[in-house]
Design a protein around this motif. Structure first.
Motif, PDB file in Angstrom:
ATOM      1  N   GLY A   8       0.483  -1.041  -0.157  1.00 53.28           N
ATOM      2  CA  GLY A   8       0.158   0.253   0.227  1.00 53.28           C
ATOM      3  C   GLY A   8       0.449   1.059  -0.475  1.00 53.28           C
ATOM      4  O   GLY A   8       0.567   2.405  -0.111  1.00 53.28           O
ATOM      5  N   GLY A   9       2.479   1.195   0.551  1.00 53.05           N
ATOM      6  CA  GLY A   9       2.803   2.326  -0.190  1.00 53.05           C
ATOM      7  C   GLY A   9       2.784   3.138  -1.129  1.00 53.05           C
ATOM      8  O   GLY A   9       2.261   2.788  -2.111  1.00 53.05           O
ATOM      9  N   GLN A  39      10.245   5.207   9.479  1.00 54.72           N
ATOM     10  CA  GLN A  39      11.394   6.471   9.564  1.00 54.72           C
ATOM     11  C   GLN A  39      11.720   6.649   8.703  1.00 54.72           C
ATOM     12  O   GLN A  39      11.440   6.769   7.782  1.00 54.72           O
ATOM     13  N   THR A  40      10.984   8.256   9.687  1.00 52.25           N
ATOM     14  CA  THR A  40      11.385   9.247   8.414  1.00 52.25           C
ATOM     15  C   THR A  40      13.219   9.677   8.429  1.00 52.25           C
ATOM     16  O   THR A  40      13.774   9.600   9.422  1.00 52.25           O
ATOM     17  N   PRO A  41      13.117  10.895   7.761  1.00 50.80           N
ATOM     18  CA  PRO A  41      14.958  10.783   6.959  1.00 50.80           C
ATOM     19  C   PRO A  41      15.462  11.425   8.074  1.00 50.80           C
ATOM     20  O   PRO A  41      15.313  13.029   8.817  1.00 50.80           O
ATOM     21  N   LYS A  86       0.972  15.007   5.257  1.00 52.84           N
ATOM     22  CA  LYS A  86       1.935  15.716   5.405  1.00 52.84           C
ATOM     23  C   LYS A  86       2.834  15.703   4.641  1.00 52.84           C
ATOM     24  O   LYS A  86       3.607  14.157   5.043  1.00 52.84           O
ATOM     25  N   PRO A  87       4.229  16.845   4.068  1.00 44.08           N
ATOM     26  CA  PRO A  87       5.706  15.734   3.782  1.00 44.08           C
ATOM     27  C   PRO A  87       6.054  15.107   5.043  1.00 44.08           C
ATOM     28  O   PRO A  87       7.178  14.503   4.682  1.00 44.08           O
ATOM     29  N   GLU A  88       5.841  15.619   5.711  1.00 47.44           N
ATOM     30  CA  GLU A  88       6.517  15.242   7.351  1.00 47.44           C
ATOM     31  C   GLU A  88       6.439  13.926   7.850  1.00 47.44           C
ATOM     32  O   GLU A  88       6.662  13.495   8.191  1.00 47.44           O
ATOM     33  N   ASP A  89       5.527  13.133   6.966  1.00 51.88           N
ATOM     34  CA  ASP A  89       4.912  11.755   6.924  1.00 51.88           C
ATOM     35  C   ASP A  89       5.621  10.709   6.126  1.00 51.88           C
ATOM     36  O   ASP A  89       5.668   9.914   6.088  1.00 51.88           O
ATOM     37  N   THR A  90       6.670  11.261   5.223  1.00 55.08           N
ATOM     38  CA  THR A  90       7.777  10.857   4.708  1.00 55.08           C
ATOM     39  C   THR A  90       8.221   9.925   4.684  1.00 55.08           C
ATOM     40  O   THR A  90       9.184  10.628   6.222  1.00 55.08           O
ATOM     41  N   GLY A  91       7.960   8.279   5.241  1.00 58.18           N
ATOM     42  CA  GLY A  91       9.551   8.169   5.441  1.00 58.18           C
ATOM     43  C   GLY A  91       8.859   6.940   5.237  1.00 58.18           C
ATOM     44  O   GLY A  91       8.456   6.144   4.290  1.00 58.18           O
ATOM     45  N   VAL A  92       9.851   5.251   5.632  1.00 54.90           N
ATOM     46  CA  VAL A  92       9.337   3.811   5.696  1.00 54.90           C
ATOM     47  C   VAL A  92       8.389   3.294   6.826  1.00 54.90           C
ATOM     48  O   VAL A  92       9.084   4.146   7.556  1.00 54.90           O
ATOM     49  N   TYR A  93       7.264   3.014   6.186  1.00 54.00           N
ATOM     50  CA  TYR A  93       6.810   2.322   7.626  1.00 54.00           C
ATOM     51  C   TYR A  93       6.516   0.895   7.541  1.00 54.00           C
ATOM     52  O   TYR A  93       6.481  -0.147   6.431  1.00 54.00           O
ATOM     53  N   GLY A 114       9.018  -3.072   5.495  1.00 54.35           N
ATOM     54  CA  GLY A 114       9.109  -1.693   5.025  1.00 54.35           C
ATOM     55  C   GLY A 114       8.260  -1.225   3.731  1.00 54.35           C
ATOM     56  O   GLY A 114       8.260  -2.339   2.670  1.00 54.35           O
ATOM     57  N   THR A 115       7.479  -0.195   4.074  1.00 55.57           N
ATOM     58  CA  THR A 115       7.165   0.240   2.556  1.00 55.57           C
ATOM     59  C   THR A 115       7.562   1.226   2.415  1.00 55.57           C
ATOM     60  O   THR A 115       6.691   1.990   3.457  1.00 55.57           O
ATOM     61  N   LEU A 116       7.641   1.764   1.471  1.00 60.53           N
ATOM     62  CA  LEU A 116       7.783   4.062   1.565  1.00 60.53           C
ATOM     63  C   LEU A 116       6.458   4.183   1.261  1.00 60.53           C
ATOM     64  O   LEU A 116       5.799   4.066   0.330  1.00 60.53           O
ATOM     65  N   VAL A 117       6.443   5.401   1.957  1.00 64.33           N
ATOM     66  CA  VAL A 117       5.325   6.772   1.857  1.00 64.33           C
ATOM     67  C   VAL A 117       5.807   8.019   1.248  1.00 64.33           C
ATOM     68  O   VAL A 117       6.920   8.294   2.170  1.00 64.33           O
ATOM     69  N   THR A 118       5.639   7.726   0.024  1.00 64.97           N
ATOM     70  CA  THR A 118       5.940   9.755   0.298  1.00 64.97           C
ATOM     71  C   THR A 118       4.774  11.035  -0.256  1.00 64.97           C
ATOM     72  O   THR A 118       3.583  10.437  -0.897  1.00 64.97           O
TER      73      THR A 118
END
Length: 121
Positions: A8-9, A39-41, A86-93, A114-118
């Motif tokens: 789902g990412g 884990q966000t950047p 939000k952009p700050e939600d970007t990360g690997v879930y 993990g799945t990447l959400v951008t």
């Protein structure tokens, strides 16, 4: 042993929505709680949401009111609905389940890959 498979990412615009799912498979087991971490950047992995076997939920302050965790104990699947992204939600879930396999004395933490959400326009 359990295997957790996430899906789902992807890429979504700010303000948009995205849903994640994670299914557990393996030998006979009991799941005690299901969680999502991210884990966000530049940051360490953090707890986003948790669902206990008793159906209690808790969320990090940063996602409260925007994200919803749900689970299916029969399908051993956990979901995360993310709204108003939000952009700050970007990360690997990462999906996490604390479970005990039949025959083992205690439970173990299991992790998905993990799945990447951008979140970007």
């Amino acid at each position: 042993q359990l295997q957790l498979v996430e899906s789902g990412g992807g890429l979504v615009q700010p303000g948009g929505s995205l849903g994640l799912s994670c299914a557990a498979s393996g030998t006979r087991f009991t799941v005690y709680h299901m969680s999502w971490y991210r884990q966000t950047p530049g940051n360490e992995r953090e707890l986003v949401a948790r669902l206990t076997r008793g159906r209690d939920t808790n969320y990090s302050d940063s996602v409260k009111g925007r994200f919803t965790i749900a689970g299916d104990n029969v399908k051993n699947t956990v979901y995360l609905q993310m709204n108003s992204l939000k952009p700050e939600d970007t990360g690997v879930y990462y999906c996490n389940m604390y479970a005990r396999v039949l025959g083992e004395v205690s439970g173990t933490n299991y992790w998905g890959e993990g799945t990447l959400v951008t979140v970007a326009s």
